[in-house]
Motif scaffolding. Structure first.
Motif, PDB file in Angstrom:
ATOM      1  N   MET A 100       0.851  -1.177   0.000  1.00 37.62           N
ATOM      2  CA  MET A 100       0.000   0.000   0.000  1.00 37.62           C
ATOM      3  C   MET A 100       0.889   1.230   0.000  1.00 37.62           C
ATOM      4  SD  MET A 100      -2.592  -1.229   2.984  1.00 37.62           S
ATOM      5  CE  MET A 100      -3.076   0.469   3.262  1.00 37.62           C
ATOM      6  N   ASP A 101       0.976   1.906  -1.124  1.00 45.08           N
ATOM      7  CA  ASP A 101       1.874   3.047  -1.259  1.00 45.08           C
ATOM      8  C   ASP A 101       1.105   4.344  -1.017  1.00 45.08           C
ATOM      9  OD1 ASP A 101       3.849   4.820  -1.789  1.00 45.08           O
ATOM     10  OD2 ASP A 101       4.209   4.190  -3.854  1.00 45.08           O
ATOM     11  N   PHE A 102       1.354   4.964   0.131  1.00 46.99           N
ATOM     12  CA  PHE A 102       0.727   6.235   0.479  1.00 46.99           C
ATOM     13  C   PHE A 102       1.728   7.378   0.392  1.00 46.99           C
ATOM     14  CE2 PHE A 102      -2.069   3.191   2.574  1.00 46.99           C
ATOM     15  CZ  PHE A 102      -3.330   3.715   2.328  1.00 46.99           C
ATOM     16  N   THR A 103       2.756   7.216  -0.436  1.00 47.45           N
ATOM     17  CA  THR A 103       3.844   8.185  -0.483  1.00 47.45           C
ATOM     18  C   THR A 103       3.358   9.596  -0.791  1.00 47.45           C
ATOM     19  OG1 THR A 103       5.392   6.471  -1.180  1.00 47.45           O
ATOM     20  CG2 THR A 103       6.061   8.740  -1.554  1.00 47.45           C
ATOM     21  N   LYS A 104       2.398   9.730  -1.703  1.00 48.63           N
ATOM     22  CA  LYS A 104       1.917  11.055  -2.085  1.00 48.63           C
ATOM     23  C   LYS A 104       0.586  11.401  -1.430  1.00 48.63           C
ATOM     24  CE  LYS A 104       4.363  11.111  -6.513  1.00 48.63           C
ATOM     25  NZ  LYS A 104       4.243  11.313  -7.979  1.00 48.63           N
ATOM     26  N   ALA A 105       0.152  10.594  -0.482  1.00 49.55           N
ATOM     27  CA  ALA A 105      -1.116  10.871   0.197  1.00 49.55           C
ATOM     28  C   ALA A 105      -0.948  12.002   1.208  1.00 49.55           C
ATOM     29  CB  ALA A 105      -1.607   9.614   0.905  1.00 49.55           C
ATOM     30  N   PRO A 106      -1.960  12.845   1.370  1.00 45.73           N
ATOM     31  CA  PRO A 106      -1.898  13.955   2.344  1.00 45.73           C
ATOM     32  C   PRO A 106      -2.138  13.450   3.766  1.00 45.73           C
ATOM     33  CG  PRO A 106      -4.013  13.978   1.217  1.00 45.73           C
ATOM     34  CD  PRO A 106      -3.214  12.868   0.584  1.00 45.73           C
ATOM     35  N   LEU A 107      -1.140  12.846   4.358  1.00 47.52           N
ATOM     36  CA  LEU A 107      -1.303  12.215   5.661  1.00 47.52           C
ATOM     37  C   LEU A 107      -1.424  13.214   6.801  1.00 47.52           C
ATOM     38  CD1 LEU A 107       1.254   9.258   5.327  1.00 47.52           C
ATOM     39  CD2 LEU A 107      -1.201   9.252   4.888  1.00 47.52           C
ATOM     40  N   SER A 108      -1.169  14.484   6.527  1.00 48.51           N
ATOM     41  CA  SER A 108      -1.245  15.491   7.588  1.00 48.51           C
ATOM     42  C   SER A 108      -2.682  15.962   7.843  1.00 48.51           C
ATOM     43  CB  SER A 108      -0.374  16.699   7.241  1.00 48.51           C
ATOM     44  OG  SER A 108      -0.816  17.301   6.029  1.00 48.51           O
ATOM     45  N   ILE A 109      -3.599  15.648   6.942  1.00 47.32           N
ATOM     46  CA  ILE A 109      -4.963  16.146   7.102  1.00 47.32           C
ATOM     47  C   ILE A 109      -5.707  15.335   8.161  1.00 47.32           C
ATOM     48  CG2 ILE A 109      -5.055  16.904   4.702  1.00 47.32           C
ATOM     49  CD1 ILE A 109      -6.845  14.517   4.097  1.00 47.32           C
ATOM     50  N   GLU A 110      -6.694  15.964   8.776  1.00 52.70           N
ATOM     51  CA  GLU A 110      -7.490  15.309   9.803  1.00 52.70           C
ATOM     52  C   GLU A 110      -8.287  14.148   9.199  1.00 52.70           C
ATOM     53  OE1 GLU A 110     -10.890  16.446  13.161  1.00 52.70           O
ATOM     54  OE2 GLU A 110     -10.021  17.984  11.858  1.00 52.70           O
ATOM     55  N   GLY A 111      -8.285  13.028   9.856  1.00 52.70           N
ATOM     56  CA  GLY A 111      -9.020  11.865   9.383  1.00 52.70           C
ATOM     57  C   GLY A 111      -8.229  10.945   8.473  1.00 52.70           C
ATOM     58  N   ALA A 112      -6.933  11.260   8.247  1.00 54.57           N
ATOM     59  CA  ALA A 112      -6.127  10.422   7.360  1.00 54.57           C
ATOM     60  C   ALA A 112      -5.995   9.003   7.903  1.00 54.57           C
ATOM     61  CB  ALA A 112      -4.741  11.034   7.160  1.00 54.57           C
ATOM     62  N   SER A 113      -5.858   8.876   9.222  1.00 52.65           N
ATOM     63  CA  SER A 113      -5.710   7.544   9.811  1.00 52.65           C
ATOM     64  C   SER A 113      -6.956   6.701   9.597  1.00 52.65           C
ATOM     65  CB  SER A 113      -5.399   7.662  11.306  1.00 52.65           C
ATOM     66  OG  SER A 113      -6.444   8.332  11.982  1.00 52.65           O
ATOM     67  N   GLY A 114      -8.137   7.335   9.633  1.00 53.35           N
ATOM     68  CA  GLY A 114      -9.371   6.597   9.390  1.00 53.35           C
ATOM     69  C   GLY A 114      -9.441   6.078   7.967  1.00 53.35           C
ATOM     70  N   SER A 115      -8.967   6.877   7.026  1.00 52.68           N
ATOM     71  CA  SER A 115      -8.951   6.445   5.629  1.00 52.68           C
ATOM     72  C   SER A 115      -7.998   5.271   5.429  1.00 52.68           C
ATOM     73  CB  SER A 115      -8.543   7.614   4.720  1.00 52.68           C
ATOM     74  OG  SER A 115      -9.464   8.683   4.828  1.00 52.68           O
ATOM     75  N   VAL A 116      -6.833   5.359   6.057  1.00 54.51           N
ATOM     76  CA  VAL A 116      -5.858   4.266   5.949  1.00 54.51           C
ATOM     77  C   VAL A 116      -6.405   3.008   6.613  1.00 54.51           C
ATOM     78  CG1 VAL A 116      -3.550   3.477   6.631  1.00 54.51           C
ATOM     79  CG2 VAL A 116      -3.877   5.818   5.811  1.00 54.51           C
ATOM     80  N   ALA A 117      -7.049   3.157   7.764  1.00 52.40           N
ATOM     81  CA  ALA A 117      -7.654   2.013   8.449  1.00 52.40           C
ATOM     82  C   ALA A 117      -8.725   1.378   7.585  1.00 52.40           C
ATOM     83  CB  ALA A 117      -8.247   2.454   9.790  1.00 52.40           C
ATOM     84  N   GLY A 118      -9.479   2.205   6.846  1.00 50.71           N
ATOM     85  CA  GLY A 118     -10.498   1.678   5.947  1.00 50.71           C
ATOM     86  C   GLY A 118      -9.898   0.833   4.832  1.00 50.71           C
ATOM     87  N   VAL A 119      -8.731   1.267   4.325  1.00 44.81           N
ATOM     88  CA  VAL A 119      -8.053   0.478   3.293  1.00 44.81           C
ATOM     89  C   VAL A 119      -7.555  -0.843   3.881  1.00 44.81           C
ATOM     90  CG1 VAL A 119      -6.115   0.425   1.675  1.00 44.81           C
ATOM     91  CG2 VAL A 119      -7.379   2.546   2.031  1.00 44.81           C
ATOM     92  N   PHE A 120      -7.022  -0.789   5.111  1.00 48.12           N
ATOM     93  CA  PHE A 120      -6.621  -2.024   5.784  1.00 48.12           C
ATOM     94  C   PHE A 120      -7.796  -3.003   5.863  1.00 48.12           C
ATOM     95  CE2 PHE A 120      -3.103   0.133   8.532  1.00 48.12           C
ATOM     96  CZ  PHE A 120      -2.217   0.030   7.476  1.00 48.12           C
ATOM     97  N   ASP A 121      -8.943  -2.497   6.289  1.00 45.49           N
ATOM     98  CA  ASP A 121     -10.121  -3.359   6.442  1.00 45.49           C
ATOM     99  C   ASP A 121     -10.576  -3.922   5.099  1.00 45.49           C
ATOM    100  OD1 ASP A 121     -10.347  -3.163   9.202  1.00 45.49           O
ATOM    101  OD2 ASP A 121     -11.555  -1.342   9.109  1.00 45.49           O
TER     102      ASP A 121
END
Length: 211
Positions: free
Chosen positions: A1-22
């Motif tokens: 899962m390559d999130f290199t260019k994803a805006p990880l600093s924005i609020e809720g980014a962890s929830g989006s990543v967790a959704g991809v995990f699920d």
């Protein structure tokens, strides 16, 4: 899962990543799902003789996503690009410019970039840079890794300031130690401290007279 260019600093980014995990976890029985990302800027963010702190959004989001998703933690792996960005490009032509005298030091939640002066003798400039590293709140200690011991040695004048390739080696060696130990802590794995250098003191040949 390559999130290199994803805006990880924005609020809720962890929830989006967790959704991809699920989503991936429900799609198949994977041996491993590897999270990879970097929030380090593509250009050195520190000014000459300056310092800056870069939040480790990739690590912070990874930790939060582990808690939010339903996938077993032992299936999810972590990856980044060290104290660097994910856009690795090498110029085919053109001469090299003067190296930037700096150390990139990975802490628990942030990476500090300490940059030396552009003028002056390189050994003196890098000695000062290393002094600033060991005096910073992020310094993990001389025994944390061999790179930390080397940075300490340069700061104390026990070793020369090295070369740009050696500075990058110290950056990466400390970073790998930080990540491996942090991952180990999630599974209650502890690591022994490494050997450290000592400043040798010369004892007097003859005992001081007692009055």
């Amino acid at each position: 899962m390559d999130f290199t260019k994803a805006p990880l600093s924005i609020e809720g980014a962890s929830g989006s990543v967790a959704g991809v995990f699920d989503t991936l976890g429900s799609a198949a029985q994977w041996a491993r799902i590897i999270f990879q990302a970097s929030s380090f800027p593509s250009k050195n963010p520190a000014e000459s003789d300056g310092k800056c702190e870069i939040p480790r959004h990739e690590w912070n989001v990874f930790l939060a996503a582990l808690k939010e998703c339903s996938v077993e933690p032992n299936i999810i792996g972590y990856g980044d690009f060290g104290a660097d960005h994910g856009e690795i490009r090498f110029k085919r032509k053109g001469g090299g410019s003067a190296p930037i005298r700096h150390i990139r030091y990975t802490g628990k939640r942030t990476t500090i970039v300490i940059r030396g002066k552009e003028t002056g003798k390189q050994s003196d400039v890098m000695k000062t840079v290393c002094e600033r590293v060991i005096n910073s709140r992020e310094f993990a200690g001389q025994a944390y890794s061999y790179a930390d011991d080397m940075i300490w040695r340069v700061a104390k004048g026990l070793s020369n300031a090295g070369t740009p390739s050696m500075w990058r080696e110290w950056n990466m060696a400390h970073h790998l130690s930080q990540v491996v130990k942090d991952l180990g802590a999630l599974s209650d794995v502890r690591f022994a401290e490494g050997p450290v250098s000592r400043i040798v003191e010369q004892f007097p040949l003859f005992a001081e007279p007692v009055e």
